[in-house]
Design a protein around this motif. Structure first.
Motif, PDB file in Angstrom:
ATOM      1  N   UNK A  17       0.807  -1.225   0.000  1.00 34.58           N
ATOM      2  CA  UNK A  17       0.000   0.000   0.000  1.00 34.58           C
ATOM      3  C   UNK A  17       0.839   1.274   0.000  1.00 34.58           C
ATOM      4  N   UNK A  18       2.128   1.180   0.213  1.00 34.33           N
ATOM      5  CA  UNK A  18       2.965   2.374   0.405  1.00 34.33           C
ATOM      6  C   UNK A  18       2.896   3.337  -0.780  1.00 34.33           C
ATOM      7  N   UNK A  19       3.032   2.846  -1.986  1.00 31.59           N
ATOM      8  CA  UNK A  19       3.006   3.729  -3.161  1.00 31.59           C
ATOM      9  C   UNK A  19       1.646   4.379  -3.308  1.00 31.59           C
ATOM     10  N   UNK A  20       0.584   3.604  -3.135  1.00 27.62           N
ATOM     11  CA  UNK A  20      -0.768   4.156  -3.241  1.00 27.62           C
ATOM     12  C   UNK A  20      -1.023   5.189  -2.142  1.00 27.62           C
ATOM     13  N   UNK A  21      -0.455   4.998  -0.964  1.00 24.62           N
ATOM     14  CA  UNK A  21      -0.616   5.976   0.116  1.00 24.62           C
ATOM     15  C   UNK A  21       0.094   7.280  -0.228  1.00 24.62           C
ATOM     16  N   UNK A  22       1.269   7.189  -0.844  1.00 20.77           N
ATOM     17  CA  UNK A  22       1.987   8.393  -1.280  1.00 20.77           C
ATOM     18  C   UNK A  22       1.159   9.155  -2.308  1.00 20.77           C
ATOM     19  N   UNK A  23       0.613   8.446  -3.276  1.00 19.56           N
ATOM     20  CA  UNK A  23      -0.213   9.083  -4.304  1.00 19.56           C
ATOM     21  C   UNK A  23      -1.470   9.690  -3.690  1.00 19.56           C
ATOM     22  N   UNK A  24      -2.078   8.989  -2.746  1.00 20.02           N
ATOM     23  CA  UNK A  24      -3.262   9.502  -2.057  1.00 20.02           C
ATOM     24  C   UNK A  24      -2.928  10.788  -1.314  1.00 20.02           C
ATOM     25  N   UNK A  25      -1.823  10.807  -0.583  1.00 16.13           N
ATOM     26  CA  UNK A  25      -1.420  12.010   0.160  1.00 16.13           C
ATOM     27  C   UNK A  25      -1.191  13.183  -0.790  1.00 16.13           C
ATOM     28  N   UNK A  26      -0.602  12.926  -1.931  1.00 13.37           N
ATOM     29  CA  UNK A  26      -0.381  14.005  -2.911  1.00 13.37           C
ATOM     30  C   UNK A  26      -1.712  14.593  -3.377  1.00 13.37           C
ATOM     31  N   UNK A  27      -2.683  13.728  -3.662  1.00 17.34           N
ATOM     32  CA  UNK A  27      -3.995  14.217  -4.101  1.00 17.34           C
ATOM     33  C   UNK A  27      -4.713  14.954  -2.971  1.00 17.34           C
ATOM     34  N   UNK A  28      -4.629  14.411  -1.769  1.00 18.02           N
ATOM     35  CA  UNK A  28      -5.372  14.965  -0.640  1.00 18.02           C
ATOM     36  C   UNK A  28      -4.815  16.307  -0.167  1.00 18.02           C
ATOM     37  N   UNK A  29      -3.511  16.500  -0.260  1.00 15.90           N
ATOM     38  CA  UNK A  29      -2.888  17.690   0.317  1.00 15.90           C
ATOM     39  C   UNK A  29      -2.405  18.708  -0.712  1.00 15.90           C
ATOM     40  N   UNK A  30      -2.461  18.411  -1.995  1.00 14.90           N
ATOM     41  CA  UNK A  30      -1.921  19.312  -3.024  1.00 14.90           C
ATOM     42  C   UNK A  30      -2.525  20.708  -2.960  1.00 14.90           C
ATOM     43  N   UNK A  32      -3.185  22.464  -0.563  1.00 18.50           N
ATOM     44  CA  UNK A  32      -2.625  23.268   0.511  1.00 18.50           C
ATOM     45  C   UNK A  32      -1.276  23.905   0.157  1.00 18.50           C
ATOM     46  N   UNK A  33      -0.635  23.474  -0.913  1.00 19.39           N
ATOM     47  CA  UNK A  33       0.676  24.026  -1.261  1.00 19.39           C
ATOM     48  C   UNK A  33       0.620  25.551  -1.398  1.00 19.39           C
ATOM     49  N   UNK A  37       2.356  27.833   1.295  1.00 13.62           N
ATOM     50  CA  UNK A  37       3.566  28.176   0.547  1.00 13.62           C
ATOM     51  C   UNK A  37       4.697  27.170   0.828  1.00 13.62           C
ATOM     52  N   UNK A  38       4.313  25.905   0.919  1.00 11.65           N
ATOM     53  CA  UNK A  38       5.258  24.817   1.182  1.00 11.65           C
ATOM     54  C   UNK A  38       4.562  23.500   0.855  1.00 11.65           C
ATOM     55  N   UNK A  39       5.336  22.438   0.814  1.00 14.94           N
ATOM     56  CA  UNK A  39       4.781  21.108   0.595  1.00 14.94           C
ATOM     57  C   UNK A  39       4.388  20.525   1.948  1.00 14.94           C
ATOM     58  N   UNK A  40       3.123  20.151   2.131  1.00  8.25           N
ATOM     59  CA  UNK A  40       2.709  19.546   3.404  1.00  8.25           C
ATOM     60  C   UNK A  40       3.476  18.259   3.701  1.00  8.25           C
ATOM     61  N   UNK A  41       3.804  18.058   4.957  1.00  6.01           N
ATOM     62  CA  UNK A  41       4.599  16.907   5.391  1.00  6.01           C
ATOM     63  C   UNK A  41       4.045  15.566   4.895  1.00  6.01           C
ATOM     64  N   UNK A 113      -5.363   9.834  25.625  1.00  8.90           N
ATOM     65  CA  UNK A 113      -5.263  11.072  24.863  1.00  8.90           C
ATOM     66  C   UNK A 113      -4.809  10.795  23.439  1.00  8.90           C
ATOM     67  N   UNK A 114      -5.385  11.537  22.503  1.00  8.41           N
ATOM     68  CA  UNK A 114      -4.941  11.525  21.112  1.00  8.41           C
ATOM     69  C   UNK A 114      -4.402  12.918  20.822  1.00  8.41           C
ATOM     70  N   UNK A 115      -3.269  12.972  20.168  1.00 10.10           N
ATOM     71  CA  UNK A 115      -2.666  14.252  19.791  1.00 10.10           C
ATOM     72  C   UNK A 115      -2.469  14.298  18.283  1.00 10.10           C
ATOM     73  N   UNK A 116      -2.342  15.498  17.773  1.00 10.46           N
ATOM     74  CA  UNK A 116      -2.008  15.707  16.371  1.00 10.46           C
ATOM     75  C   UNK A 116      -1.445  17.099  16.226  1.00 10.46           C
ATOM     76  N   UNK A 117      -0.922  17.395  15.068  1.00 17.44           N
ATOM     77  CA  UNK A 117      -0.493  18.750  14.753  1.00 17.44           C
ATOM     78  C   UNK A 117      -0.834  19.015  13.296  1.00 17.44           C
ATOM     79  N   UNK A 118      -1.054  20.285  12.999  1.00 20.43           N
ATOM     80  CA  UNK A 118      -1.363  20.686  11.631  1.00 20.43           C
ATOM     81  C   UNK A 118      -0.812  22.091  11.424  1.00 20.43           C
ATOM     82  N   UNK A 119      -0.672  22.486  10.202  1.00 16.95           N
ATOM     83  CA  UNK A 119      -0.188  23.821   9.890  1.00 16.95           C
ATOM     84  C   UNK A 119      -1.219  24.855  10.339  1.00 16.95           C
TER      85      UNK A 119
END
Length: 154
Positions: A17-30, A32-33, A37-41, A113-119
């Protein structure tokens, strides 16, 4: 706990699933660039390593990935490293399914507890997490990005 108890199509990610997850993240976060003004983590994450080392889940839609969730277990909390939902799947409750699953995983791991961070500029994400019960705890400068930390007490 097994994924089939939660929702159809939710599976623990496997190395394939790793490659498909990378492609999914690119579609989901693009989109926001230009906002940050940066590439999301999540767009540059090493999903093969996450799958090997962390608690990683995917929602399948047919033969493709509709969404993914990367959880990192810490002694005192569960960190949501990323949630990615395919733009064509947004608005269908996929993110909420994964967030609910993260809650169940935290309970399974006996974490309160659940934690997260976002821009800080990802205002839609911040509002979505706040509607889900998360509170902002503090901001931090991390490289060229200003991030906000959030937590949910269970």
């Amino acid at each position: 706990m097994d994924a089939s108890q939660v929702t159809e199509g939710l599976d623990q990610a496997n190395p394939g699933d790793a490659v498909a997850m990378t492609e999914l993240a690119r579609r989901a976060y693009a989109h926001y660039i230009p906002v940050i003004n940066a590439v999301p983590v999540p767009m540059t994450a090493d999903y093969a390593a996450h799958i090997r080392l962390d608690d990683v889940w995917v929602l399948r839609s047919g033969t493709s990935l509709a969404a993914s969730l990367v959880l990192i277990r810490h002694p005192d909390h569960l960190l949501i490293e990323s949630i990615a939902v395919d733009p064509e799947e947004q608005g269908k409750g996929r993110g909420r399914q994964l967030l609910d699953w993260a809650r169940r995983r935290a309970v399974h791991f006996r974490l309160s507890e659940i934690r997260l961070y976002t821009n800080v500029l990802m205002t839609e994400n911040r509002a979505w997490y706040q509607r889900a019960g998360f509170t902002e705890t503090h901001e931090e400068q991390r490289g060229d990005k200003r991030i906000v930390h959030m937590r949910l007490k269970l």
